[in-house]
Write a protein that holds these residues in place. Structure first.
Motif, PDB file in Angstrom:
ATOM      1  N   ILE A 174       0.866  -1.172   0.000  1.00  0.00           N
ATOM      2  CA  ILE A 174       0.000   0.000   0.000  1.00  0.00           C
ATOM      3  C   ILE A 174       0.909   1.230   0.000  1.00  0.00           C
ATOM      4  O   ILE A 174       1.970   1.233   0.625  1.00  0.00           O
ATOM      5  CB  ILE A 174      -0.933  -0.023   1.242  1.00  0.00           C
ATOM      6  CG1 ILE A 174      -1.971   1.092   1.183  1.00  0.00           C
ATOM      7  CG2 ILE A 174      -0.151   0.024   2.542  1.00  0.00           C
ATOM      8  CD1 ILE A 174      -3.026   0.998   2.261  1.00  0.00           C
ATOM      9  N   LYS A 175       0.530   2.264  -0.750  1.00  0.00           N
ATOM     10  CA  LYS A 175       1.342   3.487  -0.778  1.00  0.00           C
ATOM     11  C   LYS A 175       1.348   4.134   0.607  1.00  0.00           C
ATOM     12  O   LYS A 175       0.323   4.160   1.291  1.00  0.00           O
ATOM     13  CB  LYS A 175       0.745   4.474  -1.777  1.00  0.00           C
ATOM     14  CG  LYS A 175       1.454   4.521  -3.103  1.00  0.00           C
ATOM     15  CD  LYS A 175       0.959   5.704  -3.909  1.00  0.00           C
ATOM     16  CE  LYS A 175       1.700   5.812  -5.226  1.00  0.00           C
ATOM     17  NZ  LYS A 175       1.191   6.905  -6.044  1.00  0.00           N
ATOM     18  N   LEU A 178      -1.459   6.660   1.168  1.00  0.00           N
ATOM     19  CA  LEU A 178      -2.772   6.064   1.453  1.00  0.00           C
ATOM     20  C   LEU A 178      -2.793   5.473   2.863  1.00  0.00           C
ATOM     21  O   LEU A 178      -3.786   5.605   3.584  1.00  0.00           O
ATOM     22  CB  LEU A 178      -3.112   4.994   0.412  1.00  0.00           C
ATOM     23  CG  LEU A 178      -4.451   4.257   0.615  1.00  0.00           C
ATOM     24  CD1 LEU A 178      -5.639   5.218   0.649  1.00  0.00           C
ATOM     25  CD2 LEU A 178      -4.669   3.188  -0.454  1.00  0.00           C
ATOM     26  N   ASN A 303      -5.743  -3.521   5.686  1.00  0.00           N
ATOM     27  CA  ASN A 303      -5.857  -3.573   4.232  1.00  0.00           C
ATOM     28  C   ASN A 303      -5.728  -5.056   3.868  1.00  0.00           C
ATOM     29  O   ASN A 303      -4.680  -5.516   3.445  1.00  0.00           O
ATOM     30  CB  ASN A 303      -4.737  -2.730   3.614  1.00  0.00           C
ATOM     31  CG  ASN A 303      -4.736  -2.801   2.093  1.00  0.00           C
ATOM     32  OD1 ASN A 303      -5.777  -2.806   1.462  1.00  0.00           O
ATOM     33  ND2 ASN A 303      -3.542  -2.874   1.511  1.00  0.00           N
ATOM     34  N   TYR A 306      -8.006  -8.799  -1.067  1.00  0.00           N
ATOM     35  CA  TYR A 306      -9.311  -8.473  -1.650  1.00  0.00           C
ATOM     36  C   TYR A 306      -9.934  -9.658  -2.380  1.00  0.00           C
ATOM     37  O   TYR A 306     -11.107  -9.619  -2.732  1.00  0.00           O
ATOM     38  CB  TYR A 306      -9.182  -7.313  -2.664  1.00  0.00           C
ATOM     39  CG  TYR A 306      -8.630  -6.024  -2.124  1.00  0.00           C
ATOM     40  CD1 TYR A 306      -8.512  -5.789  -0.742  1.00  0.00           C
ATOM     41  CD2 TYR A 306      -8.215  -5.019  -2.994  1.00  0.00           C
ATOM     42  CE1 TYR A 306      -7.999  -4.592  -0.265  1.00  0.00           C
ATOM     43  CE2 TYR A 306      -7.706  -3.813  -2.523  1.00  0.00           C
ATOM     44  CZ  TYR A 306      -7.591  -3.612  -1.154  1.00  0.00           C
ATOM     45  OH  TYR A 306      -7.078  -2.423  -0.691  1.00  0.00           O
ATOM     46  N   LEU A 338     -10.163  -1.733   4.568  1.00  0.00           N
ATOM     47  CA  LEU A 338     -10.168  -1.279   3.169  1.00  0.00           C
ATOM     48  C   LEU A 338     -10.211  -2.502   2.258  1.00  0.00           C
ATOM     49  O   LEU A 338      -9.327  -3.356   2.329  1.00  0.00           O
ATOM     50  CB  LEU A 338      -8.903  -0.468   2.877  1.00  0.00           C
ATOM     51  CG  LEU A 338      -8.813   0.145   1.478  1.00  0.00           C
ATOM     52  CD1 LEU A 338      -9.717   1.377   1.372  1.00  0.00           C
ATOM     53  CD2 LEU A 338      -7.378   0.528   1.137  1.00  0.00           C
ATOM     54  N   SER A 340     -11.880  -4.064  -1.850  1.00  0.00           N
ATOM     55  CA  SER A 340     -12.663  -3.837  -3.071  1.00  0.00           C
ATOM     56  C   SER A 340     -13.880  -4.754  -3.110  1.00  0.00           C
ATOM     57  O   SER A 340     -14.706  -4.651  -4.015  1.00  0.00           O
ATOM     58  CB  SER A 340     -11.785  -4.088  -4.301  1.00  0.00           C
ATOM     59  OG  SER A 340     -11.398  -5.456  -4.320  1.00  0.00           O
ATOM     60  N   ASN A 360      -7.136   2.393  -4.141  1.00  0.00           N
ATOM     61  CA  ASN A 360      -5.833   1.828  -3.805  1.00  0.00           C
ATOM     62  C   ASN A 360      -5.135   1.568  -5.128  1.00  0.00           C
ATOM     63  O   ASN A 360      -5.391   0.564  -5.780  1.00  0.00           O
ATOM     64  CB  ASN A 360      -6.004   0.542  -2.990  1.00  0.00           C
ATOM     65  CG  ASN A 360      -4.668  -0.028  -2.533  1.00  0.00           C
ATOM     66  OD1 ASN A 360      -3.606   0.521  -2.841  1.00  0.00           O
ATOM     67  ND2 ASN A 360      -4.704  -1.121  -1.807  1.00  0.00           N
ATOM     68  N   THR A 365     -11.997   0.940  -4.106  1.00  0.00           N
ATOM     69  CA  THR A 365     -12.217   0.254  -2.828  1.00  0.00           C
ATOM     70  C   THR A 365     -13.194   1.046  -1.953  1.00  0.00           C
ATOM     71  O   THR A 365     -13.491   2.201  -2.229  1.00  0.00           O
ATOM     72  CB  THR A 365     -10.901   0.102  -2.039  1.00  0.00           C
ATOM     73  OG1 THR A 365     -10.367   1.412  -1.805  1.00  0.00           O
ATOM     74  CG2 THR A 365      -9.872  -0.731  -2.766  1.00  0.00           C
ATOM     75  N   TYR A 367     -13.729   1.993   2.253  1.00  0.00           N
ATOM     76  CA  TYR A 367     -13.130   1.966   3.594  1.00  0.00           C
ATOM     77  C   TYR A 367     -14.288   1.778   4.572  1.00  0.00           C
ATOM     78  O   TYR A 367     -15.052   2.705   4.823  1.00  0.00           O
ATOM     79  CB  TYR A 367     -12.390   3.283   3.848  1.00  0.00           C
ATOM     80  CG  TYR A 367     -11.417   3.255   5.007  1.00  0.00           C
ATOM     81  CD1 TYR A 367     -10.727   2.099   5.350  1.00  0.00           C
ATOM     82  CD2 TYR A 367     -11.161   4.418   5.749  1.00  0.00           C
ATOM     83  CE1 TYR A 367      -9.813   2.089   6.395  1.00  0.00           C
ATOM     84  CE2 TYR A 367     -10.248   4.407   6.798  1.00  0.00           C
ATOM     85  CZ  TYR A 367      -9.585   3.244   7.118  1.00  0.00           C
ATOM     86  OH  TYR A 367      -8.682   3.233   8.156  1.00  0.00           O
TER      87      TYR A 367
END
Length: 379
Positions: A174-175, A178, A303, A306, A338, A340, A360, A365, A367
């Motif tokens: 994850i960045k 974010l 996170n 997904y 978080l 999708s 993301n 996505t 939250y």
């Protein structure tokens, strides 16, 4: 000091958060899709780069105008005061993008903007031949949107998500920007427990620790504008001294990151150590289903996987279901996830208090926010 027009760029869905950060630095701003515009001096450029946790970059706006022909783009670019920003030996590559505009050939737009700036510079500096371009780097961008050209110079260099502490990472990290946003969108305060049960390479717990101790996200890296004559070195020194002065290094924190993969735990520990937070964040190998605690009023931020890949969805949804059962007794805890997966609430077994749309990377996505009981007020 000079007053500049600045733009902090933002991922979709995070504009309001970036604007809140800009205002916290003391600048009024306007919010548009993907960009937050404000005015400030050299210190504003420096502080924005050092302190903005959720912005992608900080850019200097040089000009904005309508351009439907190459001639118009050339003449209007040439009319801008480039010599105020670029020294005679500046290295200035031009990048570009075009959306819904008559001038759709990006490479042509780039070369026309480059040529216009070269002509302006040669005339101003009274140069006959080539410009040397062997000095500091000024990355110029021409962005066309609905026939309006925006010309900017990037003051950040590497994107602001590159904090400088990531030694290694997992498959789908994850960045950092974010991750910081996910923490800032919770009700967490540094005196409460914080848990990330899907910590991967440790980004969310590390960002929480930086927030908890009020450590500037840019403390550990360099910026392209540090080499510019535009900003005297003493301004950088002053701002970095302030970063040290306001950090709360003695603020105790209770932050835990866990993951099912022992290799990622090792990477997380290395990253936290690189960020100078090695002793502050605890990482351990654990399945989310095995999480238990007797602590109260904590915050869980995750996170999770997904299930985007073929064949993974059923296993991931089963895990969401088990996670829901694991977290059910934690009625004083607030939980933020978080994902999708649009069926998350069904599998988790509970409707979210609130949902927020975020991206993301390119993945759309939600939250999901579950608010626990409020801590009792101290008498």
């Amino acid at each position: 000091m000079t007053n500049y027009e600045l733009i902090a760029t933002s991922a979709m869905g995070l504009e309001a958060l970036v604007a809140k950060e800009v205002r916290a630095l003391g600048y009024d701003c306007q919010v548009e899709n993907g960009r937050i515009s404000y005015h400030g001096n050299e210190m504003a450029i420096v502080k924005s780069n050092l302190w903005l946790r959720t912005a992608d970059r900080v850019k200097l706006k040089i000009g904005e105008f309508k351009a439907t022909t190459f001639d118009e783009l050339f003449e209007k670019t040439k009319a801008l005061p480039w010599e105020k920003f670029l020294p005679v030996n500046a290295e200035f590559p031009v990048s570009g993008k075009s959306v819904k505009s008559k001038l759709f050939s990006v490479s042509d737009c780039q070369s026309i903007v480059k040529k216009a700036i070269v002509e302006r510079m040669k005339r101003h500096y009274k140069i006959e031949g080539w410009l040397e371009e062997n000095g500091p780097l000024y990355k110029i961008e021409v962005a066309l949107h609905k026939d309006v050209a925006l010309l900017t110079i990037d003051t950040s260099g590497s994107g602001l998500h590159k904090r400088g502490y990531r030694v290694d990472q997992g498959e789908a990290p994850i960045k950092e920007t974010l991750a910081a946003a996910l923490v800032m969108l919770t009700n967490w305060t540094p005196d409460r427990p914080f848990v990330d049960p899907f910590c991967g390479s440790g980004t969310i717990p590390i960002e929480a620790a930086l927030i908890g101790q009020n450590i500037a996200p840019g403390f550990n890296r360099e910026f392209v504008s540090e080499a510019w004559n535009l900003i005297p070195p003493k301004i950088w020194d002053e701002a970095r001294t302030e970063v040290e002065d306001v950090a709360k290094y003695d603020q105790p924190l209770d932050i835990i990151g866990s993951d099912i993969d022992h290799r990622l735990i090792k990477i997380s520990q290395e990253n936290a150590f690189e960020a100078g937070l090695g002793d502050l964040v605890t990482f351990k190998q654990m399945r989310v289903q095995d999480f238990t605690t007797s602590k109260q009023y904590g915050v869980i931020v995750g996170n999770p996987p997904y299930g985007e890949r073929l064949g993974e969805k059923a296993a991931v949804q089963k895990m969401y279901n088990e996670m829901g059962k694991t977290f059910e007794p934690l009625d004083t805890w607030s939980i933020y996830m978080l994902t999708s997966d649009e069926e998350f609430e069904t599998h988790f077994g509970k409707k979210a208090t609130k949902k927020r749309k975020l991206f993301n990377g390119f993945i759309k996505t939600d939250y999901y926010q579950y608010w626990g009981k409020r801590p009792p007020r101290e008498k």
